[in-house]
Design a protein around this motif. Structure first.
Motif, PDB file in Angstrom:
ATOM      1  N   LYS A   1       3.654  13.192  -4.006  1.00  0.00           N
ATOM      2  CA  LYS A   1       3.172  14.333  -4.770  1.00  0.00           C
ATOM      3  C   LYS A   1       1.695  14.557  -4.474  1.00  0.00           C
ATOM      4  O   LYS A   1       0.981  13.626  -4.112  1.00  0.00           O
ATOM      5  N   PRO A   2       1.229  15.785  -4.622  1.00  0.00           N
ATOM      6  CA  PRO A   2      -0.207  16.022  -4.452  1.00  0.00           C
ATOM      7  C   PRO A   2      -1.005  15.159  -5.422  1.00  0.00           C
ATOM      8  O   PRO A   2      -0.538  14.836  -6.506  1.00  0.00           O
ATOM      9  N   LYS A   3      -2.198  14.809  -5.024  1.00  0.00           N
ATOM     10  CA  LYS A   3      -3.057  13.968  -5.868  1.00  0.00           C
ATOM     11  C   LYS A   3      -3.206  14.553  -7.264  1.00  0.00           C
ATOM     12  O   LYS A   3      -3.349  13.826  -8.228  1.00  0.00           O
ATOM     13  N   ARG A   4      -3.161  15.854  -7.365  1.00  0.00           N
ATOM     14  CA  ARG A   4      -3.355  16.501  -8.657  1.00  0.00           C
ATOM     15  C   ARG A   4      -2.234  16.174  -9.646  1.00  0.00           C
ATOM     16  O   ARG A   4      -2.383  16.353 -10.839  1.00  0.00           O
ATOM     17  N   GLU A   5      -1.080  15.692  -9.174  1.00  0.00           N
ATOM     18  CA  GLU A   5       0.028  15.355 -10.062  1.00  0.00           C
ATOM     19  C   GLU A   5       0.043  13.881 -10.452  1.00  0.00           C
ATOM     20  O   GLU A   5       0.833  13.482 -11.299  1.00  0.00           O
TER      21      GLU A   5
ATOM     22  N   HIS B   1      -9.596   2.756 -11.267  1.00  0.00           N
ATOM     23  CA  HIS B   1      -9.311   3.202  -9.904  1.00  0.00           C
ATOM     24  C   HIS B   1      -7.891   2.886  -9.433  1.00  0.00           C
ATOM     25  O   HIS B   1      -7.656   2.554  -8.274  1.00  0.00           O
ATOM     26  N   VAL B   2      -6.962   3.002 -10.374  1.00  0.00           N
ATOM     27  CA  VAL B   2      -5.541   2.832 -10.092  1.00  0.00           C
ATOM     28  C   VAL B   2      -4.857   4.163 -10.365  1.00  0.00           C
ATOM     29  O   VAL B   2      -5.213   4.871 -11.313  1.00  0.00           O
ATOM     30  N   TRP B   3      -3.892   4.520  -9.526  1.00  0.00           N
ATOM     31  CA  TRP B   3      -3.097   5.722  -9.784  1.00  0.00           C
ATOM     32  C   TRP B   3      -1.650   5.323 -10.038  1.00  0.00           C
ATOM     33  O   TRP B   3      -1.202   4.277  -9.569  1.00  0.00           O
TER      34      TRP B   3
ATOM     35  N   LEU C   1       2.681   2.565  -8.260  1.00  0.00           N
ATOM     36  CA  LEU C   1       1.288   2.318  -8.571  1.00  0.00           C
ATOM     37  C   LEU C   1       0.534   1.990  -7.290  1.00  0.00           C
ATOM     38  O   LEU C   1       1.054   1.284  -6.421  1.00  0.00           O
ATOM     39  N   GLY C   2      -0.669   2.518  -7.180  1.00  0.00           N
ATOM     40  CA  GLY C   2      -1.520   2.229  -6.026  1.00  0.00           C
ATOM     41  C   GLY C   2      -2.976   2.274  -6.432  1.00  0.00           C
ATOM     42  O   GLY C   2      -3.302   2.453  -7.606  1.00  0.00           O
ATOM     43  N   ILE C   3      -3.853   2.114  -5.459  1.00  0.00           N
ATOM     44  CA  ILE C   3      -5.287   2.222  -5.742  1.00  0.00           C
ATOM     45  C   ILE C   3      -5.820   3.510  -5.123  1.00  0.00           C
ATOM     46  O   ILE C   3      -5.242   4.056  -4.192  1.00  0.00           O
ATOM     47  N   THR C   4      -6.918   3.961  -5.656  1.00  0.00           N
ATOM     48  CA  THR C   4      -7.488   5.236  -5.220  1.00  0.00           C
ATOM     49  C   THR C   4      -8.258   5.095  -3.901  1.00  0.00           C
ATOM     50  O   THR C   4      -8.593   3.990  -3.476  1.00  0.00           O
ATOM     51  N   ASP C   5      -8.554   6.230  -3.319  1.00  0.00           N
ATOM     52  CA  ASP C   5      -9.380   6.259  -2.113  1.00  0.00           C
ATOM     53  C   ASP C   5     -10.754   5.668  -2.395  1.00  0.00           C
ATOM     54  O   ASP C   5     -11.307   4.936  -1.581  1.00  0.00           O
ATOM     55  N   PHE C   6     -11.297   5.956  -3.559  1.00  0.00           N
ATOM     56  CA  PHE C   6     -12.597   5.416  -3.959  1.00  0.00           C
ATOM     57  C   PHE C   6     -12.552   3.885  -3.959  1.00  0.00           C
ATOM     58  O   PHE C   6     -13.455   3.223  -3.445  1.00  0.00           O
ATOM     59  N   ALA C   7     -11.495   3.315  -4.526  1.00  0.00           N
ATOM     60  CA  ALA C   7     -11.363   1.853  -4.597  1.00  0.00           C
ATOM     61  C   ALA C   7     -11.217   1.229  -3.215  1.00  0.00           C
ATOM     62  O   ALA C   7     -11.880   0.233  -2.905  1.00  0.00           O
ATOM     63  N   GLN C   8     -10.368   1.807  -2.374  1.00  0.00           N
ATOM     64  CA  GLN C   8     -10.180   1.224  -1.049  1.00  0.00           C
ATOM     65  C   GLN C   8     -11.453   1.321  -0.227  1.00  0.00           C
ATOM     66  O   GLN C   8     -11.752   0.459   0.576  1.00  0.00           O
TER      67      GLN C   8
ATOM     68  N   SER D   1      -4.098   5.440   4.075  1.00  0.00           N
ATOM     69  CA  SER D   1      -3.558   6.500   3.212  1.00  0.00           C
ATOM     70  C   SER D   1      -3.322   5.959   1.803  1.00  0.00           C
ATOM     71  O   SER D   1      -2.193   5.691   1.418  1.00  0.00           O
ATOM     72  N   PRO D   2      -4.398   5.814   1.033  1.00  0.00           N
ATOM     73  CA  PRO D   2      -4.271   5.193  -0.289  1.00  0.00           C
ATOM     74  C   PRO D   2      -3.405   5.967  -1.280  1.00  0.00           C
ATOM     75  O   PRO D   2      -2.798   5.359  -2.156  1.00  0.00           O
ATOM     76  N   TYR D   3      -3.313   7.280  -1.148  1.00  0.00           N
ATOM     77  CA  TYR D   3      -2.502   8.042  -2.092  1.00  0.00           C
ATOM     78  C   TYR D   3      -1.046   8.161  -1.657  1.00  0.00           C
ATOM     79  O   TYR D   3      -0.200   8.564  -2.440  1.00  0.00           O
TER      80      TYR D   3
END
Length: 125
Positions: free
Chosen positions: A2-6, A13-15, A26-33, A93-95
């Motif tokens: 899904k797009p990051k916006r969803e 810093h976890v999505w 569950l993953g980590i954000t681009d900022f975290a990586q 590709s963190p997202y």
């Protein structure tokens, strides 16, 4: 993916991404990586209840090791075999690269998590 916006984001810093019923990835954000640098190892607690704001595992890079902080009361039900074999894909590709699949406690509310826009504002500060 899904797009990051969803996605929903934590201040740690976890999505998370809703898959179906009570199943999420569950993953980590681009900022975290980006802060971690080259990721070399991920260790996640499988099949154990984990409380919100507690470590669900660790992520290690060539620079440091860091806890992955649970965004809610969860149980990890599966691990991404690609991440187990090649954790460095998170950097690329963190997202799109989920780390684990989780379920939420029945009384858990994820509405307190951040939207993409809210998370973007948080990391600008």
């Amino acid at each position: 993916m899904k797009p990051k916006r969803e996605l929903k984001f934590s201040q740690d810093h976890v999505w998370i991404d809703h898959i179906d019923n009570n199943k999420y990835q569950l993953g980590i954000t681009d900022f975290a990586q980006d802060l971690l640098g080259d990721i070399v190892f991920v260790d996640i607690q499988l099949n154990e209840p984990i409380l919100s704001n507690r470590s669900l595992g660790t992520i290690e890079s060539v620079k440091t090791a860091s806890d992955i902080v649970s965004p809610a009361n969860i149980k990890v039900i599966g691990l991404n075999p690609l991440v187990e074999k090649s954790p460095e894909v998170i950097n690329d590709s963190p997202y799109e690269t989920w780390i684990c699949e989780i379920t939420l406690d029945s009384d858990c509310d994820i509405e307190n998590l951040l939207s993409y826009d809210q998370y973007s504002e948080l990391i600008k500060e």
